[in-house]
Design a protein around this motif. Structure first.
Motif, PDB file in Angstrom:
ATOM      1  N   GLY A  43       0.784  -1.235   0.000  1.00  0.00           N
ATOM      2  CA  GLY A  43       0.000   0.000   0.000  1.00  0.00           C
ATOM      3  C   GLY A  43       0.810   1.276   0.000  1.00  0.00           C
ATOM      4  N   THR A  44       0.053   2.349   0.161  1.00  0.00           N
ATOM      5  CA  THR A  44       0.636   3.684   0.142  1.00  0.00           C
ATOM      6  C   THR A  44       0.152   4.484   1.348  1.00  0.00           C
ATOM      7  OG1 THR A  44      -1.226   4.470  -1.188  1.00  0.00           O
ATOM      8  CG2 THR A  44       0.722   3.718  -2.380  1.00  0.00           C
ATOM      9  N   ALA A  45       0.818   5.585   1.584  1.00  0.00           N
ATOM     10  CA  ALA A  45       0.460   6.461   2.701  1.00  0.00           C
ATOM     11  C   ALA A  45      -0.903   7.095   2.478  1.00  0.00           C
ATOM     12  CB  ALA A  45       1.519   7.540   2.864  1.00  0.00           C
ATOM     13  N   SER A  46      -1.543   7.486   3.589  1.00  0.00           N
ATOM     14  CA  SER A  46      -2.836   8.156   3.493  1.00  0.00           C
ATOM     15  C   SER A  46      -2.947   9.192   4.599  1.00  0.00           C
ATOM     16  CB  SER A  46      -3.972   7.133   3.633  1.00  0.00           C
ATOM     17  OG  SER A  46      -4.126   6.752   4.981  1.00  0.00           O
ATOM     18  N   SER A  47      -3.998   9.971   4.550  1.00  0.00           N
ATOM     19  CA  SER A  47      -4.247  10.949   5.616  1.00  0.00           C
ATOM     20  C   SER A  47      -5.357  10.464   6.540  1.00  0.00           C
ATOM     21  CB  SER A  47      -4.614  12.306   5.004  1.00  0.00           C
ATOM     22  OG  SER A  47      -5.791  12.177   4.223  1.00  0.00           O
ATOM     23  N   ALA A  48      -5.673   9.182   6.470  1.00  0.00           N
ATOM     24  CA  ALA A  48      -6.726   8.609   7.311  1.00  0.00           C
ATOM     25  C   ALA A  48      -6.255   8.517   8.755  1.00  0.00           C
ATOM     26  CB  ALA A  48      -7.102   7.227   6.785  1.00  0.00           C
ATOM     27  N   SER A  49      -7.229   8.385   9.660  1.00  0.00           N
ATOM     28  CA  SER A  49      -6.884   8.322  11.079  1.00  0.00           C
ATOM     29  C   SER A  49      -7.438   7.061  11.728  1.00  0.00           C
ATOM     30  CB  SER A  49      -7.395   9.557  11.808  1.00  0.00           C
ATOM     31  OG  SER A  49      -8.780   9.707  11.615  1.00  0.00           O
ATOM     32  N   ILE A  50      -6.696   6.563  12.713  1.00  0.00           N
ATOM     33  CA  ILE A  50      -7.080   5.365  13.459  1.00  0.00           C
ATOM     34  C   ILE A  50      -8.127   5.751  14.503  1.00  0.00           C
ATOM     35  CG2 ILE A  50      -6.223   3.636  15.108  1.00  0.00           C
ATOM     36  CD1 ILE A  50      -3.568   3.745  13.512  1.00  0.00           C
ATOM     37  N   THR A  51      -9.161   4.921  14.631  1.00  0.00           N
ATOM     38  CA  THR A  51     -10.211   5.184  15.614  1.00  0.00           C
ATOM     39  C   THR A  51     -10.296   4.130  16.708  1.00  0.00           C
ATOM     40  OG1 THR A  51     -11.858   4.066  14.225  1.00  0.00           O
ATOM     41  CG2 THR A  51     -11.621   6.461  13.945  1.00  0.00           C
ATOM     42  N   ASN A  52      -9.724   2.937  16.461  1.00  0.00           N
ATOM     43  CA  ASN A  52      -9.804   1.885  17.471  1.00  0.00           C
ATOM     44  C   ASN A  52      -8.807   0.778  17.144  1.00  0.00           C
ATOM     45  OD1 ASN A  52     -10.770   0.619  19.783  1.00  0.00           O
ATOM     46  ND2 ASN A  52     -12.444  -0.394  18.722  1.00  0.00           N
ATOM     47  N   VAL A  53      -8.415   0.035  18.181  1.00  0.00           N
ATOM     48  CA  VAL A  53      -7.599  -1.166  18.025  1.00  0.00           C
ATOM     49  C   VAL A  53      -8.291  -2.246  18.839  1.00  0.00           C
ATOM     50  CG1 VAL A  53      -5.347  -2.247  18.415  1.00  0.00           C
ATOM     51  CG2 VAL A  53      -5.472   0.164  17.745  1.00  0.00           C
ATOM     52  N   ARG A  54      -8.534  -3.399  18.213  1.00  0.00           N
ATOM     53  CA  ARG A  54      -9.249  -4.483  18.892  1.00  0.00           C
ATOM     54  C   ARG A  54      -8.678  -5.818  18.444  1.00  0.00           C
ATOM     55  NH1 ARG A  54     -13.583  -5.693  15.076  1.00  0.00           N
ATOM     56  NH2 ARG A  54     -13.462  -4.183  13.388  1.00  0.00           N
ATOM     57  N   ALA A  55      -9.107  -6.891  19.097  1.00  0.00           N
ATOM     58  CA  ALA A  55      -8.581  -8.213  18.769  1.00  0.00           C
ATOM     59  C   ALA A  55      -9.654  -9.266  18.932  1.00  0.00           C
ATOM     60  CB  ALA A  55      -7.379  -8.536  19.652  1.00  0.00           C
ATOM     61  N   GLY A  56      -9.418 -10.421  18.319  1.00  0.00           N
ATOM     62  CA  GLY A  56     -10.338 -11.542  18.417  1.00  0.00           C
ATOM     63  C   GLY A  56      -9.590 -12.855  18.313  1.00  0.00           C
ATOM     64  N   GLN A  57     -10.268 -13.916  18.727  1.00  0.00           N
ATOM     65  CA  GLN A  57      -9.683 -15.257  18.696  1.00  0.00           C
ATOM     66  C   GLN A  57     -10.452 -16.124  17.704  1.00  0.00           C
ATOM     67  OE1 GLN A  57      -8.780 -16.779  22.777  1.00  0.00           O
ATOM     68  NE2 GLN A  57      -9.887 -14.936  23.393  1.00  0.00           N
ATOM     69  N   HIS A  58      -9.711 -16.860  16.899  1.00  0.00           N
ATOM     70  CA  HIS A  58     -10.288 -17.799  15.941  1.00  0.00           C
ATOM     71  C   HIS A  58      -9.695 -19.176  16.213  1.00  0.00           C
ATOM     72  CE1 HIS A  58     -12.179 -14.661  13.399  1.00  0.00           C
ATOM     73  NE2 HIS A  58     -11.233 -13.925  13.941  1.00  0.00           N
ATOM     74  N   SER A  59     -10.233 -20.204  15.598  1.00  0.00           N
ATOM     75  CA  SER A  59      -9.761 -21.563  15.879  1.00  0.00           C
ATOM     76  C   SER A  59      -8.328 -21.795  15.420  1.00  0.00           C
ATOM     77  CB  SER A  59     -10.690 -22.602  15.244  1.00  0.00           C
ATOM     78  OG  SER A  59     -10.717 -22.429  13.846  1.00  0.00           O
ATOM     79  N   CYS A  60      -7.844 -21.061  14.433  1.00  0.00           N
ATOM     80  CA  CYS A  60      -6.502 -21.279  13.899  1.00  0.00           C
ATOM     81  C   CYS A  60      -5.548 -20.109  14.098  1.00  0.00           C
ATOM     82  CB  CYS A  60      -6.588 -21.584  12.406  1.00  0.00           C
ATOM     83  SG  CYS A  60      -7.498 -23.100  12.058  1.00  0.00           S
ATOM     84  N   PHE A  61      -6.053 -18.960  14.498  1.00  0.00           N
ATOM     85  CA  PHE A  61      -5.208 -17.774  14.627  1.00  0.00           C
ATOM     86  C   PHE A  61      -5.844 -16.762  15.570  1.00  0.00           C
ATOM     87  CE2 PHE A  61      -7.892 -17.334  10.868  1.00  0.00           C
ATOM     88  CZ  PHE A  61      -8.519 -16.113  11.087  1.00  0.00           C
ATOM     89  N   ASP A  62      -5.002 -15.843  16.063  1.00  0.00           N
ATOM     90  CA  ASP A  62      -5.469 -14.672  16.795  1.00  0.00           C
ATOM     91  C   ASP A  62      -5.428 -13.503  15.826  1.00  0.00           C
ATOM     92  OD1 ASP A  62      -5.661 -16.213  19.075  1.00  0.00           O
ATOM     93  OD2 ASP A  62      -3.871 -15.406  20.031  1.00  0.00           O
ATOM     94  N   ARG A  63      -6.400 -12.593  15.943  1.00  0.00           N
ATOM     95  CA  ARG A  63      -6.537 -11.494  14.980  1.00  0.00           C
ATOM     96  C   ARG A  63      -6.456 -10.143  15.683  1.00  0.00           C
ATOM     97  NH1 ARG A  63     -10.877 -11.360  10.189  1.00  0.00           N
ATOM     98  NH2 ARG A  63      -9.108 -12.450   9.257  1.00  0.00           N
TER      99      ARG A  63
END
Length: 182
Positions: A43-63
């Motif tokens: 990808g490339t740079a943007s002027s967008a902004s982060i609003t949240n960071v969250r996580a989840g658990q799946h049967s084969c990986f953590d997200r």
């Protein structure tokens, strides 16, 4: 006749064994993961902004999911010996056997007004990772000149993937999946 009775006895013992033999242990799900553990950049740079960071658990990986207000596609993610805070260069203390440096081409403030768009309650513990199979800690390492850095402590150097998902609406989600095993 004696051979026939012996044969019947053997068949009967085998049948009894099959009926009372314990079932095999439940195997872990086969995930077919082929991601690898080398650094990923896109990808490339943007002027967008982060609003949240969250996580989840799946049967084969953590997200890990970074919610972004607007279109964004740029990132660099890779295993490092230590994650460093932007500006000071201080090491971000992380739990785990391996560390991912997560650089997202989006900031935690509005680029026009300077107002914060994401203020973590505890920069050293963005997510409660208790009970996660792979994640050990997620920490905020700073946001400067269009890039936000997060530190992700994981159990070991495991395969991971990074991708950008569009939506909902005009927002974007930056996703990192770290496998539970090779």
């Amino acid at each position: 006749m004696k051979i026939f009775k012996t044969w019947l006895a053997i068949v009967g013992l085998l049948a009894a064994f099959i009926l009372v033999a314990p079932a095999p242990a439940q195997a872990a799900p086969f995930c077919g993961i082929t991601w690898g553990s080398l650094a990923k950049t896109a990808g490339t740079a943007s002027s967008a902004s982060i609003t949240n960071v969250r996580a989840g658990q799946h049967s084969c990986f953590d997200r890990l999911v970074v919610d972004i207000n607007g279109p964004a596609s740029g990132y660099t993610v890779g295993y490092v010996s230590a994650v460093h805070r932007q500006g000071s260069g201080a090491v971000v203390p992380l739990r785990g056997g391996a560390f991912l440096s997560v650089n997202v081409d989006a900031v935690t403030y509005n680029v026009n007004t300077g107002a914060a768009t994401y203020i973590p309650a505890n920069p050293n513990e963005l997510i409660n990772t208790t009970g996660y199979a792979t994640f050990r800690q997620v920490a905020y390492a700073g946001s400067f000149e269009g890039i936000t850095t997060l530190g992700l402590g994981v159990r070991a150097r495991l395969p991971f993937r990074a991708l950008v998902l569009a939506g909902p609406g005009t927002s974007t989600r930056f996703v990192i999946d770290v496998a539970h095993r090779w």
